[in-house]
Design a protein around this motif. Structure first.
Motif, PDB file in Angstrom:
ATOM      1  N   LEU A  50       9.346 -27.121   5.227  1.00 12.16           N
ATOM      2  CA  LEU A  50       7.938 -27.295   5.621  1.00 12.16           C
ATOM      3  C   LEU A  50       7.037 -27.550   4.421  1.00 12.16           C
ATOM      4  O   LEU A  50       5.821 -27.695   4.586  1.00 12.16           O
ATOM      5  N   ASN A  51       7.616 -27.592   3.235  1.00  8.20           N
ATOM      6  CA  ASN A  51       6.844 -27.871   2.029  1.00  8.20           C
ATOM      7  C   ASN A  51       5.703 -26.864   1.840  1.00  8.20           C
ATOM      8  O   ASN A  51       4.553 -27.232   1.664  1.00  8.20           O
ATOM      9  N   MET A  52       6.089 -25.604   1.925  1.00  6.81           N
ATOM     10  CA  MET A  52       5.120 -24.522   1.750  1.00  6.81           C
ATOM     11  C   MET A  52       5.614 -23.575   0.661  1.00  6.81           C
ATOM     12  O   MET A  52       6.796 -23.566   0.334  1.00  6.81           O
ATOM     13  N   THR A  53       4.710 -22.749   0.162  1.00  8.53           N
ATOM     14  CA  THR A  53       5.143 -21.756  -0.813  1.00  8.53           C
ATOM     15  C   THR A  53       5.947 -20.667  -0.111  1.00  8.53           C
ATOM     16  O   THR A  53       5.772 -20.417   1.092  1.00  8.53           O
ATOM     17  N   GLN A  54       6.811 -20.022  -0.874  1.00  9.22           N
ATOM     18  CA  GLN A  54       7.608 -18.917  -0.340  1.00  9.22           C
ATOM     19  C   GLN A  54       6.699 -17.824   0.201  1.00  9.22           C
ATOM     20  O   GLN A  54       6.949 -17.242   1.257  1.00  9.22           O
ATOM     21  N   SER A  55       5.626 -17.567  -0.531  1.00 12.27           N
ATOM     22  CA  SER A  55       4.734 -16.484  -0.133  1.00 12.27           C
ATOM     23  C   SER A  55       4.042 -16.767   1.209  1.00 12.27           C
ATOM     24  O   SER A  55       3.977 -15.892   2.078  1.00 12.27           O
ATOM     25  N   ALA A  56       3.560 -17.964   1.352  1.00  6.18           N
ATOM     26  CA  ALA A  56       2.884 -18.310   2.603  1.00  6.18           C
ATOM     27  C   ALA A  56       3.832 -18.175   3.790  1.00  6.18           C
ATOM     28  O   ALA A  56       3.464 -17.624   4.837  1.00  6.18           O
ATOM     29  N   SER A  99       2.508 -32.327  25.130  1.00  6.73           N
ATOM     30  CA  SER A  99       1.734 -33.056  24.124  1.00  6.73           C
ATOM     31  C   SER A  99       2.390 -34.400  23.793  1.00  6.73           C
ATOM     32  O   SER A  99       1.702 -35.395  23.559  1.00  6.73           O
ATOM     33  N   LEU A 100       3.726 -34.416  23.806  1.00  7.04           N
ATOM     34  CA  LEU A 100       4.439 -35.651  23.485  1.00  7.04           C
ATOM     35  C   LEU A 100       4.358 -36.682  24.608  1.00  7.04           C
ATOM     36  O   LEU A 100       4.347 -37.880  24.347  1.00  7.04           O
ATOM     37  N   HIS A 101       4.273 -36.205  25.845  1.00  2.77           N
ATOM     38  CA  HIS A 101       4.357 -37.131  26.979  1.00  2.77           C
ATOM     39  C   HIS A 101       3.018 -37.411  27.621  1.00  2.77           C
ATOM     40  O   HIS A 101       2.862 -37.252  28.838  1.00  2.77           O
TER      41      HIS A 101
ATOM     42  N   PHE B   8      12.151 -33.005  14.038  1.00  6.05           N
ATOM     43  CA  PHE B   8      10.845 -32.714  13.470  1.00  6.05           C
ATOM     44  C   PHE B   8       9.729 -33.215  14.358  1.00  6.05           C
ATOM     45  O   PHE B   8       9.879 -34.200  15.084  1.00  6.05           O
ATOM     46  N   LEU B   9       8.634 -32.531  14.284  1.00  4.08           N
ATOM     47  CA  LEU B   9       7.437 -32.946  15.015  1.00  4.08           C
ATOM     48  C   LEU B   9       6.498 -33.613  14.025  1.00  4.08           C
ATOM     49  O   LEU B   9       6.374 -33.166  12.889  1.00  4.08           O
ATOM     50  N   ASN B  10       5.830 -34.658  14.442  1.00  2.90           N
ATOM     51  CA  ASN B  10       4.847 -35.231  13.525  1.00  2.90           C
ATOM     52  C   ASN B  10       3.598 -34.364  13.502  1.00  2.90           C
ATOM     53  O   ASN B  10       3.348 -33.562  14.399  1.00  2.90           O
ATOM     54  N   GLU B  11       2.838 -34.539  12.444  1.00  4.16           N
ATOM     55  CA  GLU B  11       1.706 -33.656  12.182  1.00  4.16           C
ATOM     56  C   GLU B  11       0.686 -33.638  13.317  1.00  4.16           C
ATOM     57  O   GLU B  11       0.139 -32.587  13.668  1.00  4.16           O
ATOM     58  N   SER B  12       0.441 -34.807  13.905  1.00  6.77           N
ATOM     59  CA  SER B  12      -0.595 -34.846  14.952  1.00  6.77           C
ATOM     60  C   SER B  12      -0.146 -34.081  16.194  1.00  6.77           C
ATOM     61  O   SER B  12      -0.957 -33.438  16.872  1.00  6.77           O
ATOM     62  N   THR B  13       1.153 -34.124  16.471  1.00 14.21           N
ATOM     63  CA  THR B  13       1.666 -33.342  17.601  1.00 14.21           C
ATOM     64  C   THR B  13       1.511 -31.851  17.329  1.00 14.21           C
ATOM     65  O   THR B  13       1.038 -31.095  18.184  1.00 14.21           O
TER      66      THR B  13
END
Lengths: 102, 102
Positions: A50-56, A99-101, B8-13
């Motif tokens: 998710l490209n986040m810090t470990q702490s978050a 949301s997708l559909h 994966f889900l895209n950000e807007s979803t």
DNA sequence: TCAACATATGAGCATGTGTTCATATAATAA
DNA sequence: TTATTATATGAACACATGCTCATATGTTGA
């Protein structure tokens, strides 16, 4: 109209429901729970994906664990998290699909 | 484990899903939507039933209307609100039921 | 037009939230 | 034991949130 019978919820139910939805009301937690709906993950793996810090990530997992939506299992130095509430995961997937559909 | 395929889900979803859950993540809005799931209500009626100020109710209805979860219809001096998203009402009822039965 | 009623809206405020940063805790290997 | 790796945790900060208060807008009836 003025004579209609309402069904009321007691306050603790309302708060419990709102608390459950609050767990799903943040993009980061949606991503974490969706990831965990697919596989058990270590904290570091979640942070990478998710490209986040470990702490978050750890803070959010702690939040979700307090609500008993996820659980953890230690394996060596790592902690592996997985979801612990099938109903909530079901609701999440349902709203994602919706949301997708459309 | 390291070769598994994620979906994966895209950000807007993700943001759309979180936004939907945020609408349900407050006790006041849970009460309002649950009330509207049972009957069309004027703003004043909601305020009376939920023991809230007219202003607070109006602000929340405005919030819900922006998300297209409710709609309004004028009748004389009053505005009657009703729900406008069956899927979200369904999810709300589902979580309420789950909260009541455990 | 004017008063009364119903609702909407903007500002301000107290509280909540999600992140970062620094550091603590815990397990493993040398 | 000590160094390394993995995760947790508390403080601090910026920002979001939900309410109140005052006031604006809109509708009706006299």
């Amino acid at each position: 109209m003025e004579q209609s019978e309402h069904h009321f919820l007691n306050e603790s139910t309302v708060e419990d429901v709102a608390r459950t939805f609050k767990a799903l009301a943040d993009p980061t937690r949606v991503k974490i729970l969706y990831l965990l709906s697919q596989e058990e993950c270590s904290v570091g793996h979640i942070a990478d994906v998710l490209n986040m810090t470990q702490s978050a990530v750890s803070h959010q997992l702690s939040f979700l664990k307090n609500l008993r939506l996820v659980k953890s299992r230690r394996q060596g130095k790592s902690l592996f998290y997985s979801y612990d509430d099938e109903h909530v995961i079901g609701v999440l997937k349902q709203v994602i699909d919706h949301s997708l559909h459309d």
